[in-house]
Design an enzyme around this catalytic site. Sequence first.
Site, PDB file in Angstrom:
ATOM      1  N   GLY A 109       0.707  -1.078  -0.074  1.00  0.00           N
ATOM      2  CA  GLY A 109       0.047  -0.282  -0.057  1.00  0.00           C
ATOM      3  C   GLY A 109       0.638   1.175   0.124  1.00  0.00           C
ATOM      4  N   LYS A 132       3.871  12.592  -1.983  1.00  0.00           N
ATOM      5  CA  LYS A 132       4.823  11.632  -1.714  1.00  0.00           C
ATOM      6  C   LYS A 132       5.723  11.982  -0.408  1.00  0.00           C
ATOM      7  CE  LYS A 132       8.002   7.739  -3.377  1.00  0.00           C
ATOM      8  NZ  LYS A 132       8.283   7.335  -4.622  1.00  0.00           N
ATOM      9  N   ASP A 284       4.226  -4.060  -7.439  1.00  0.00           N
ATOM     10  CA  ASP A 284       3.798  -2.863  -6.960  1.00  0.00           C
ATOM     11  C   ASP A 284       4.197  -1.606  -7.500  1.00  0.00           C
ATOM     12  OD1 ASP A 284       5.833  -3.997  -5.185  1.00  0.00           O
ATOM     13  OD2 ASP A 284       5.822  -2.382  -4.074  1.00  0.00           O
ATOM     14  N   ASN A 285       5.168  -1.938  -8.348  1.00  0.00           N
ATOM     15  CA  ASN A 285       5.975  -0.654  -9.246  1.00  0.00           C
ATOM     16  C   ASN A 285       5.513  -0.810 -10.531  1.00  0.00           C
ATOM     17  OD1 ASN A 285       6.856   0.314  -6.526  1.00  0.00           O
ATOM     18  ND2 ASN A 285       8.813  -0.671  -6.958  1.00  0.00           N
TER      19      ASN A 285
END
Length: 533
Positions: A109, A132, A284-285
């Site tokens: 997440g 971010k 996840d990337n």
Amino acid sequence: MDATVRPLDLFDLDIRNPSLAELPGDDGPNQVRQTPGACFSRVLPRAAASPTLIAVSAEMLDALELDPAVARTREFLETFAGNRLLDGMDPHAACYGGHQFGQWAGQLGDGRAINLGEVVTRGGARWMLQLKGAGKTPYSRMADGLAVLRSSMREFLCSEAMHHLGIPTTRALSLVATGEGVVRDMFYDGHPRTEPGAVVCRAAPSFLRFGNYEIHAARGETDILKTLVDYTIATEFPHLGDPRGSDDPAAIHAAWFEEVCRRTADLVVDWMRVGFVHGVLNTDNMSILGLTIDYGPYGWLEDYDPRWTPNTTDASGRRYCFGNQPRIALWNLNQLANAIYPLIGNPEPLQASLEGFASRFNERWQAMMASKLGLSAFEDGDGELIEETLRLLGMVETDMTLFFRLLADLDDDADPRALLAPAWYLEDQLTDEYFVHLDDWVKRYRARLSRDGRDHDARRAAMNRVNPKYVLRNYLAQVAIDAAEKGDYAEVETLLDVMRRPYDEQPGREDYAARRPEWARHRAGCSMLSCSS
Ligand code: AMP
Ligand code: MG
């Protein structure tokens, strides 16, 4: 921005959150926890103590239809530091899982990314804005939700550089120093130091990753998986039709996967063209839109070495090295196929798309390599020439970017040894034996060019459109970071500007196109990077 459109004030932005209405969410406490049943968790950004704006992307301001003067306001700084919200913003972190280094890692997440909301422009573009480094979320696991200046600068600069190279990528609007320190042990070797903290505002139509789908599949949440896939198709792939009103939703789901495979193949071909190494190609990337996403320990090939990885964590396995990127992208697509299989219930279309990835990648890669060599098309037999070119590049340390750029000037009269000299790193490698290989290769290459028949100027112009002169060389970013850590942000601005026109000659800026200086060969940040950011 369309010239007839009046530039907007920050407060005029039309900000919406359709995904929050359509996907199941979570309003629990901002504590690290599992969030079954949720695609996202609402969470507020953390305020920065004493923010300063380091840089802003003029092109992103324009894409958002903002007046450039907006970037100099207090409100802009406060918004993109995480200290205030604009009307319509409903901040939330996404829940996703992922395969990291080949292993299923469970829930990951947005541990330090917070979506603020989607800007809808008058031109009809949609830009999700995301901070971010603005603090913890339920997905922060053991970490602090913060980001340091060096990694934030690398992300800010590379997102925009990639965009100007014409390669699909998430974008960056702003880079803000928080005025606070963040402790990091850069190489995980017991030497923590306090570094300046920063927040980047990223922008993309969507930040959805393969891992967003995988987590619901892993949890057996097939209904949520379907809702998320349908939502993705309806908003991001509307040309495929809306599965929600279709008699045959599985066919639309399969067509969608086919398109994801295609976009991913094209993206990796682009990376191979410019010598980009992502460095952490975990699922996840991997963007579902086929964008370059999550700039961490990425790097740019200097001397051509397909086994080079910029990521120290990857140094032993080299899973994410330059030459492995196509194979890993396919492996990641396999994981996505497994995740969405329950929606389709038939392995055949998924298998066909995965096979399609390989054939599309090969076809596109061959065409791309032919274009790098200045050929008007890839023909039978060119595979061998390409292989020989790559073998030649690997024989002595040869800067890939410089080699192809210089090659454009190889007309009938040019002396190849003099022409290519700026691309070679180590003089003592330039033996007679090497030059025999070089001369043979040049002979063969010239014969192929003459068969191709394009005149020299046309070939040079075509090559210079696919072979960039300026890329964000690892050491260039590091020089800008060293200065910024001392409070001097001028080099960030210069780099941002140089990378605006990567294919153009920029007289006076040749230093930014030169090969890596020897001092940077083994320096941290220039040749070695870690995930610590
Ligand atoms: P990455 O390798 O940067 O793609 O990150 C992998 C996972 O770790 C993602 O879920 C990130 O959100 C999370 N993560 C990385 N760094 C931090 C941090 N400083 N604080 C919280 N989560 C983080
Ligand atoms: Mg990531």
